[in-house]
Design an enzyme around this catalytic site. Structure first.
Site, short mmCIF file in Angstrom:
data_model
loop_
_atom_site.label_atom_id
_atom_site.label_comp_id
_atom_site.label_asym_id
_atom_site.label_seq_id
_atom_site.Cartn_x
_atom_site.Cartn_y
_atom_site.Cartn_z
N SER A 85 -21.27 111.66 11.18
CA SER A 85 -20.92 112.31 12.44
C SER A 85 -21.18 111.37 13.62
O SER A 85 -20.67 110.25 13.61
CB SER A 85 -21.70 113.61 12.57
OG SER A 85 -21.17 114.42 13.58
N ARG B 140 -25.36 126.24 20.74
CA ARG B 140 -25.60 125.91 19.33
C ARG B 140 -24.76 126.79 18.41
O ARG B 140 -24.23 126.32 17.39
CB ARG B 140 -27.08 126.07 19.01
CG ARG B 140 -27.45 125.82 17.57
CD ARG B 140 -27.14 124.41 17.12
NE ARG B 140 -27.75 124.10 15.84
CZ ARG B 140 -27.69 122.92 15.24
NH1 ARG B 140 -27.03 121.93 15.82
NH2 ARG B 140 -28.27 122.71 14.09
N ASP C 18 -13.75 119.34 6.27
CA ASP C 18 -14.33 119.00 7.58
C ASP C 18 -13.21 119.05 8.62
O ASP C 18 -12.31 118.22 8.61
CB ASP C 18 -14.93 117.59 7.50
CG ASP C 18 -15.61 117.16 8.80
OD1 ASP C 18 -15.47 117.84 9.83
OD2 ASP C 18 -16.30 116.11 8.77
N HIS D 212 -18.00 120.03 7.84
CA HIS D 212 -18.62 118.82 8.40
C HIS D 212 -20.06 118.63 7.92
O HIS D 212 -20.50 117.52 7.67
CB HIS D 212 -18.57 118.92 9.92
CG HIS D 212 -19.07 117.71 10.63
ND1 HIS D 212 -18.47 116.48 10.53
CD2 HIS D 212 -20.14 117.53 11.46
CE1 HIS D 212 -19.13 115.60 11.26
NE2 HIS D 212 -20.15 116.19 11.83
N ASP D 213 -20.79 119.74 7.82
CA ASP D 213 -22.20 119.67 7.41
C ASP D 213 -22.41 119.10 6.02
O ASP D 213 -23.56 118.81 5.65
CB ASP D 213 -22.82 121.07 7.46
CG ASP D 213 -23.65 121.27 8.72
OD1 ASP D 213 -23.78 120.33 9.51
OD2 ASP D 213 -24.16 122.40 8.91
#
Lengths: 393, 393
Positions: free
Chosen positions: B167, B237, B333, B366-367
C-alpha cells in the site's frame, strides 16, 4: 378519508417548509386510514406529496408509477421547487420521451420518511406540535410501497401499467411486484437488487455515523433546537457520492487534475478537482435534504431483503406472477453490480415469470440511470411499446 | 550529527507520549542536518523512530527496509507498545519467516508525519514548545523516503538488500527504487501503484473532511486545547476501512447477519454485524492514531505520482535501473487494483528492468497484504531466496 389539494410553492428547502406544506399535490389520510408499518407501529394522519404528468385515460389503465431513489423526490419531470433545477428524470419522462407523457399518466410520490412533503421526520408530530425527529417510527421499503398503494387507491387506479425506478426506486419496483402482483402489469427495476449488500450497509452506516457525530444533530432534535448538522450531512453525502460513480468515470472526469493551479499547494485546501467537486456535492446537498430523512431512508434500504420473507428463496417471492419484467444494470455500477440484477433475473426465470434483461456498457457507475444513456432510453421505450401492444393491441 | 538511543516504553497512545518519547529506537538529526522537503521547506531538528530485527552482517549487505502503510508503524514483528497487539507483519517478518530475520537485518521506521515517534504534527514544535499541529510543513512520499535514507546512512548501510512494503509502503518502495536505484538491490512493492487514483483521493478527502468537521479538531490545535476529534477520526476510519476490504469478503464475513438478535430492531443502533464491526474499527483506531497525522499521511499519498516528474512517462523513472523487482497484487483489491501494479510492471519492462509479477487470488481485498496469504508468503520467500543466491552465490 383521503383528500387532495394543490398548495402554493413553498419555495424553500427540505427542512424549511416542504415538510408540512409541499409545493406539489398532497394526499392526506386521516386517523381512520393509518399506514401500517412493518415495525408493528403505524402512522396517522399521513401525508403523501406527489406529482403527476400526462392524463389518466378513461379506464384508468395508462398509469405509470415512478419510484424515486434515496435522495430523489416527486419532481420527476418538472422543475424542483427547492433547487430550481430540472426534474431528476426529465431525460426519461415527458412528451415523446421513453416514458411518454403524451401516452401515459405518470405518478411519482415522495417516499414516506422523506423530506419533500410526505410524512417524514421533519414533519410536525401532531402529538407534540414539534417535528417528529427520531420519534417517527422506522420506515421500510414495503412501508413506502404500502403508502404508495394507498395513494394509487385514492387516485382510483386499480392496475398500474408500469412501476419503474432505479436504485432504491428499483427496490420499490420489486416490492410492488411481490406485494401487489395483480396491480403491476409491467415492472422496470433499474440498477438495483433484491437486498442491500453488506458493503452497502457499511457505507450507509458511515454516513449515519457522520450525521450523528455532528454536535448540531442534537440527538435528532436539531429542527426544534434551531441547529442543523450540515457538516455531518455533507460528509455523509461525499462518502455516498463516491459510490455513485466509478473509478474509471472519476479518472476520465478528473484524473489527478489540479484545481486552478499548476502544482500542488502543499496544504489541506482542495488541491485536486475531484476534491472541490466532492465538497460541492456535500455542500449543495445540505441545502435540499433533511439529515434525519437521510437516516430513515438509508435504514429502509439496509433492511430491504425480499427473500427473507420467503424462506431465503427469492424465486418464491415471484411465484405465479404475470407481471412482465425488464431488468437493467450498468457495467461499472459497483453499488448495485450486475450480479444483483442477475440474481433477480434468475429468480424470475425460476419462478416462470416473463423477464428481459440488459446490462448497459458505461463508465458512469450507479448514477448512469439518471444520466444521458441512449441504450437505457431505447430499452425503456422498446419495453413499454411492446407491452402496450400486448395490453391494447 | 545523528545520535541514537533507546528510550523506556512510554506505554501510552499516539498522542500520549509516543510523539516525543517513543518506545523504540530513535535517531535524532540536529539543526545541521535538516530534512529537505518537496514543498521547499525543511524540518530540523528531526527525529526518526525505528525498530530493527535480526543482525547486520559484517559488510552491512543484508539489510531489508520494510516500509509501513498509512496507519502502520515501526513495530513490524514485535508487540505494539500502544495496542499491546503483535506487530503488523509478524506473519512475514521473523525467524524462519518469508523475510527471515535469522538471515536478514530488518529495519522499519515510522514515517515522518506519523505519530509513533518520528517527527509529526503531534511532536513538539521547538519554536513554540507546543505541538506542531498544522504548522508542520506538508510531507510527501519522497520526503518520507529521504528521511529513511538519512536513517539508513546513519546506520552505516550503503545498499539495502531489499526495500519491501504494501500500500503506502509500496509507494515508498517504488520511490526508493527511483530516487536511490543504486542503493536498492531488490524491491518488493505490494498492493500499490505509481500514483494515487482520483477515487482514492476522493475517499481520503472524505476522511479529512470528517476530521476537520469535528468541532473538537479546533483547527488542528486540539492537543494544545485538550480536546480530541474522536468522532471525526472514527468516521474517517470507518469509511477507509470499507475500502480495505472487498464486497465479496464482507459478504462472506458478515452477509446480512444481525447483531445478537433474531430480527431487525427498527432503530439506529448497530443492527447488522457489519455495522458493529465498523464502529469497533472506528473506536479502536482513535485510541492509537493521531488525527492530524491522518491528515498529513493521507495527503502524502494523494500527492504521490512518480510519472509526473518524468514528463508523464513512468518508464523513464526506471530507466537504467539494475534493481530486481517483484510486484504483487490481489484480485479483489479495489483500492489498488491489479491494473495499477500492471502499469508499474509495463513501465519496468519498457525500461528494461528485471521484474516478476504475481496477482494473488483472494477475496480479502486490499488488506490481504497484512493477512495470512500463503501465496504471498511463498512469493516473498522465493524472490528473496533467489535474489540472495544471485547476490552471494
Amino acid at each position: 378519508m383521503a383528500s387532495s389539494r394543490h398548495s402554493l410553492p413553498a419555495g424553500a428547502g427540505a427542512a424549511r417548509g416542504e415538510a408540512d406544506t409541499p409545493s406539489s399535490h398532497v394526499m392526506r389520510f386521516g386517523l381512520d386510514q393509518p399506514l401500517r408499518l412493518d415495525s408493528g407501529q403505524s402512522i396517522a394522519p399521513l401525508q403523501i406529496a406527489y406529482q403527476t404528468y400526462g392524463t389518466l385515460n378513461a379506464d384508468r389503465s395508462n398509469a405509470i408509477l415512478v419510484c424515486h431513489a434515496l435522495t430523489g423526490d416527486q419532481h420527476v419531470a418538472s422543475d424542483n421547487p427547492v433547487t430550481g433545477k430540472p426534474g431528476w428524470w426529465e431525460t426519461v419522462v415527458g412528451p415523446g420521451k421513453p416514458i411518454d407523457t403524451d401516452r401515459f399518466f405518470v405518478v411519482c410520490s415522495n417516499v414516506v420518511g422523506g423530506c419533500m412533503g410526505s410524512t417524514g421526520p421533519a414533519s410536525t408530530n401532531p402529538a407534540t406540535g414539534q417535528p417528529f425527529g427520531l420519534d417517527l417510527p422506522l420506515i421500510t421499503i414495503p412501508d413506502m410501497v404500502r403508502a404508495q398503494a394507498m395513494l394509487v387507491d385514492a387516485l382510483g387506479i386499480d392496475q398500474l401499467f408500469c412501476v419503474a425506478g432505479g436504485s432504491m426506486g428499483g427496490m420499490q419496483v420489486l416490492q410492488w411486484s411481490v406485494a401487489y402482483p395483480e396491480r403491476v402489469f409491467t415492472a422496470l427495476p433499474i440498477a438495483t437488487g433484491p437486498r442491500h449488500s453488506s458493503q452497502n450497509i457499511a457505507f450507509h452506516e458511515v454516513g449515519r455515523q457522520a450525521i450523528m457525530a455532528d454536535p448540531d444533530w442534537r440527538g435528532g432534535r436539531y429542527l426544534a433546537e434551531g441547529t442543523s448538522p450540515r457538516k455531518g450531512l455533507a460528509v455523509a453525502r461525499m462518502a455516498a457520492h463516491i459510490t455513485y460513480m466509478s473509478d474509471e468515470g472519476l479518472h476520465r472526469k478528473f484524473g489527478r487534475a489540479l484545481q486552478d493551479r499548476e502544482r500542488v499547494a502543499f496544504g489541506f485546501d482542495a488541491d485536486f478537482q475531484v476534491e472541490s467537486y466532492l465538497r460541492h456535492q456535500g455542500l449543495s446537498f445540505v441545502e435540499r435534504f433533511d439529515a434525519n430523512s437521510y437516516l430513515y431512508v438509508t435504514r429502509a434500504m439496509d433492511y430491504f431483503d425480499i427473500a427473507a420473507d420467503y424462506g431465503g428463496r427469492l424465486a418464491n417471492a415471484f411465484r405465479g406472477s404475470r407481471t412482465r419484467f425488464c431488468v437493467a444494470s450498468f457495467t461499472s455500477d459497483w453499488l448495485f453490480p450486475t450480479i444483483e440484477s442477475k440474481t433477480v433475473v434468475r429468480a424470475l426465470n425460476a419462478s416462470g415469470a416473463s423477464v428481459s434483461f440488459v446490462e448497459i456498457e458505461t463508465d458512469r457507475g450507479h448514477d448512469a440511470f439518471l444520466l444521458d444513456e441512449p441504450v437505457l432510453f431505447a430499452t425503456i421505450r422498446g419495453f413499454l411499446t411492446s407491452a402496450a401492444a400486448a395490453r391494447w393491441g
